[in-house]
Design a protein around this motif. Structure first.
Motif, mmCIF file in Angstrom:
data_model
loop_
_atom_site.group_PDB
_atom_site.id
_atom_site.type_symbol
_atom_site.label_atom_id
_atom_site.label_comp_id
_atom_site.label_asym_id
_atom_site.label_seq_id
_atom_site.Cartn_x
_atom_site.Cartn_y
_atom_site.Cartn_z
ATOM 1 N N GLY A 79 -44.926 57.324 -15.006
ATOM 2 C CA GLY A 79 -44.728 55.908 -15.263
ATOM 3 C C GLY A 79 -43.426 55.391 -14.674
ATOM 4 N N MET A 83 -43.235 49.881 -17.903
ATOM 5 C CA MET A 83 -44.673 49.889 -17.597
ATOM 6 C C MET A 83 -45.485 49.629 -18.865
ATOM 7 N N GLN A 85 -48.885 49.250 -21.351
ATOM 8 C CA GLN A 85 -50.166 49.900 -21.594
ATOM 9 C C GLN A 85 -51.122 48.842 -22.140
ATOM 10 N N ARG A 93 -51.419 55.856 -14.851
ATOM 11 C CA ARG A 93 -51.534 54.953 -13.704
ATOM 12 C C ARG A 93 -50.353 55.025 -12.734
ATOM 13 N N VAL A 109 -53.229 50.653 -9.833
ATOM 14 C CA VAL A 109 -53.047 49.361 -10.488
ATOM 15 C C VAL A 109 -54.312 49.011 -11.273
ATOM 16 N N TYR A 122 -53.262 41.977 -18.455
ATOM 17 C CA TYR A 122 -52.617 43.299 -18.400
ATOM 18 C C TYR A 122 -52.262 43.668 -16.963
ATOM 19 N N LYS A 123 -53.159 43.410 -16.026
ATOM 20 C CA LYS A 123 -52.904 43.707 -14.620
ATOM 21 C C LYS A 123 -51.688 42.933 -14.112
ATOM 22 N N GLU A 125 -49.265 41.655 -15.865
ATOM 23 C CA GLU A 125 -48.070 42.157 -16.556
ATOM 24 C C GLU A 125 -47.614 43.477 -15.929
ATOM 25 N N TRP A 126 -48.575 44.330 -15.588
ATOM 26 C CA TRP A 126 -48.273 45.636 -14.984
ATOM 27 C C TRP A 126 -47.593 45.455 -13.635
#
Length: 260
Positions: A79, A83, A85, A93, A109, A122-123, A125-126
């Motif tokens: 990570g 990061m 979750q 990931r 991603v 979520y994507k 934010e990631w």
């Protein structure tokens, strides 16, 4: 040094193809995604006999990332700072390691599913967290590689009209990608420009045979990494069902050559 990234779509199913790819192209470092395996489930005997060592993270039959190297594997980190979750679920990931003096991040991603799905937020934010974390790595040779699940430009998709209600091409996703690319250069596109240059083809309706694909796998390099790139290419032969043993992954490997 030759570095590659590949979403293998199950390393246990494709280990023969992985080994054949390493042999055929004299790969020094291979970052893989979607291993769909815990580290103890990955068959490594063939890799070890070839002089490779591996770092991997995976918790179940989904996701999973690994780095395979024959030029060293140091300072392994699972990570990155900040990061997120999804809903407290543990997902594998991102994995980082220093190989031959280069810091390499193998990234898978999140897909995002649909714009109204919680996985889409979520994507974004990631990717935002990755951008923030990656700013502190710019002073060293760093490569952010893997399956980004974003088509930055319309030419990276065989038919953008088919994705109007889906992810991968939405402005927020593209903006998130470009925010990282503003500091980390796409080192492959100059050597493999589009249109109609892809890294992923769905198994559906002979998409590969008709070249109906997406360009979603990238190598983004820090300035000191990008300045050493002497060539790059996409190994579409590895996606060809007519070549190799067993069914191929739905992704093709992306390869980058570095000057010493």
């Amino acid at each position: 040094m030759r570095i590659a990234t590949w979403n293998v779509n199950s390393v246990r199913t494709r280990i023969d193809r992985v080994e054949a790819f390493l042999d055929a192209h004299d790969i020094d470092v291979l970052a893989i995604q979607e291993t769909k395996a815990r580290p103890d489930q990955i068959p490594t005997m063939g890799l070890e006999s070839r002089g490779y060592e591996m770092a991997a993270v995976g918790y179940h039959q989904w996701n999973g990332v690994a780095i395979i190297s024959r030029v060293g594997l140091a300072d392994v980190a699972v990570g990155f700072p900040g990061m997120p979750q999804f809903d407290e679920a543990e997902e594998a990931r991102a994995l980082f390691a220093t190989c031959g003096g280069v810091r390499i991040g193998s990234l898978y991603v999140p897909n995002g599913r649909k714009p109204d799905d919680p996985h889409y937020a979520y994507k974004l934010e990631w990717l935002a967290a990755l951008r923030t974390a990656s700013e502190s790595w710019l002073d060293q040779p760093t490569a952010l590689v893997g399956d980004w699940n974003v088509c930055p430009y319309d030419e990276d998709c065989f038919d953008p009209s088919q994705f109007k209600n889906s992810t991968h091409l939405t402005p927020p996703e593209r903006d998130a990608f470009f925010a990282i690319e503003s500091s980390y250069a796409d080192v492959v596109r100059p050597f493999a420009p589009g249109p109609s240059v892809y890294t992923y083809w769905d198994y559906y309706r002979q998409r590969f045979e008709r070249n109906r694909g997406l360009r979603i796998d990238f190598v983004l390099g820090s300035p000191s990494f990008a300045s050493r790139v002497t060539g790059a290419w996409i190994d579409t032969d590895a996606r060809d069902p007519a070549q190799g043993t067993g069914a191929p992954s739905d992704h093709a490997p992306v390869v980058v050559d570095l000057a010493d």
